[in-house]
Design an enzyme around this catalytic site. Structure first.
Site, mmCIF file in Angstrom:
data_model
loop_
_atom_site.group_PDB
_atom_site.id
_atom_site.type_symbol
_atom_site.label_atom_id
_atom_site.label_comp_id
_atom_site.label_asym_id
_atom_site.label_seq_id
_atom_site.Cartn_x
_atom_site.Cartn_y
_atom_site.Cartn_z
ATOM 1 N N HIS A 129 5.670 -5.010 16.834
ATOM 2 C CA HIS A 129 6.649 -5.879 16.171
ATOM 3 C C HIS A 129 6.711 -5.568 14.668
ATOM 4 C CE1 HIS A 129 8.895 -9.278 14.690
ATOM 5 N NE2 HIS A 129 7.949 -9.408 13.787
ATOM 6 N N HIS A 134 9.984 -4.061 11.713
ATOM 7 C CA HIS A 134 10.285 -4.338 10.299
ATOM 8 C C HIS A 134 10.408 -3.115 9.407
ATOM 9 C CE1 HIS A 134 9.984 -8.763 10.113
ATOM 10 N NE2 HIS A 134 8.994 -8.686 11.000
ATOM 11 N N GLU A 175 14.171 -11.710 10.762
ATOM 12 C CA GLU A 175 13.655 -11.701 12.133
ATOM 13 C C GLU A 175 14.742 -11.661 13.207
ATOM 14 O OE1 GLU A 175 10.708 -11.114 12.918
ATOM 15 O OE2 GLU A 175 9.451 -11.732 11.234
ATOM 16 N N SER A 194 12.445 -5.471 18.237
ATOM 17 C CA SER A 194 11.150 -5.134 18.830
ATOM 18 C C SER A 194 10.991 -5.761 20.216
ATOM 19 C CB SER A 194 10.009 -5.585 17.909
ATOM 20 O OG SER A 194 10.030 -6.996 17.731
#
Ligand code: HBI
Ligand code: FE
Length: 289
Positions: A129, A134, A175, A194
């Site tokens: 993740h 990111h 997010e 993700s």
């Protein structure tokens, strides 16, 4: 990502700023294989769905090669592109620590990887993740500046008792954000890209609302930490997101928000720019179950 972490204690072996060595050499073949499995599944599905800047970031950072990325190597490439680094932390870190790293262009990432039983769902952000989700966009200069601005804003919000409001901005952009490209919507939020399931759901499923980004509105909106989102917010461009974040004086906004009730996750307001109003069929199924 992720919420409430006021009372966590710094583990033994972590530095003052909560960082730990990644210890890349200690990953097992099974852990590298787990990364490859997750990577291949996303790499096969994301083209055409994810914003181009994300794909560019994967290429530029050489994240397309097999195995768990080495943070030193990643940081070297990232540093050249935008001046960012990736540092390892044991897990969730306190808000101020998190914001301070971002304000100094350091992205904190978990170093552990999920087990095969956790392929599709896990509570704490793992390295897949944090790094796959990111890091690619941190190679983009505009998005890189947005993340730093968020960190600086977080430190100020903390002083004003408004972290909850600002955290919603992070949630619905960094997010779980969507972006408009021409007449299409694309993914850019790390929590979506993700996740195999949410990468399909966020774009194609008729259940969730898809609404235009509105800074103040979004800082009033609750979010789900346990399942797919019931509303997604669509930005026009990273430039616009950065510009609004930099140009807005947040202090009076926080004052205003303090007097208002938070909005439920599936609320649609008359003044919302609606891309589509969701059926919420998915969330309703879950309520019965
Ligand atoms: N810690 N490791 C880690 N990763 C995060 O994404 C994170 C965190 N601590 C706090 C936090 N996120 C959020 O609560 C802030 O955005 C408010
Ligand atoms: Fe995250």
């Amino acid at each position: 990502m992720r919420m409430a972490n006021a009372n966590i204690e710094r583990p033994e072996g972590a530095a003052e700023d909560w960082t730990i060595p990644q210890n890349w050499g200690a990953y097992t073949p099974a852990e590298h294989a787990m990364w490859d499995q997750l990577f291949e599944r996303q790499a096969a599905m994301l083209p055409g769905r994810v914003v181009q800047e994300f794909i560019d970031g994967l290429d530029m950072l050489r994240m397309t090669k097999p195995g768990i990325p080495d943070f030193d190597e990643l940081s070297e490439r990232l540093m050249r592109a935008t001046g960012w680094q990736v540092v390892a932390v044991p897990g969730l870190v306190p808000d101020r620590v998190f914001f301070d790293h971002l304000a100094n262009r350091r992205f904190v990432a978990g170093r552990f990887i999920r087990t095969p039983e956790q392929l599709d769902y896990l509570q704490e952000p793992d390295i897949f993740h944090d790094v796959f989700g990111h890091v690619p966009l941190l190679a983009n200069p505009i998005f890189a500046d947005y993340m730093q601005a968020y960190g600086e804003g977080g430190l100020r919000a903390d002083g004003l008792g408004a972290i909850e409001n600002l955290a919603r901005l992070y949630w619905y952009t960094v997010e779980f954000g969507l972006i408009r490209q021409g007449s299409d919507l694309k993914l850019y939020g790390a929590g979506i890209v993700s996740s195999y399931g949410e990468s399909l759901f966020a774009l194609d499923d008729p259940s969730p609302n898809r609404l235009g980004f509105d800074l103040k509105r979004l800082m009033r909106t609750q979010y789900r930490i346990d399942d797919f989102q019931q509303s997604y917010f669509v930005i026009d461009s990273f430039e616009d997101l950065l510009r609004q974040t930099i140009e807005t004086d947040f202090a009076p906004l926080y004052d205003e928000l303090r007097g208002q009730q938070a909005l439920e996750v599936a609320t649609v307001l008359p003044q919302d720019h609606v891309f589509n109003i969701g059926t919420q069929a998915y969330a309703k199924t879950k309520e019965i179950a």
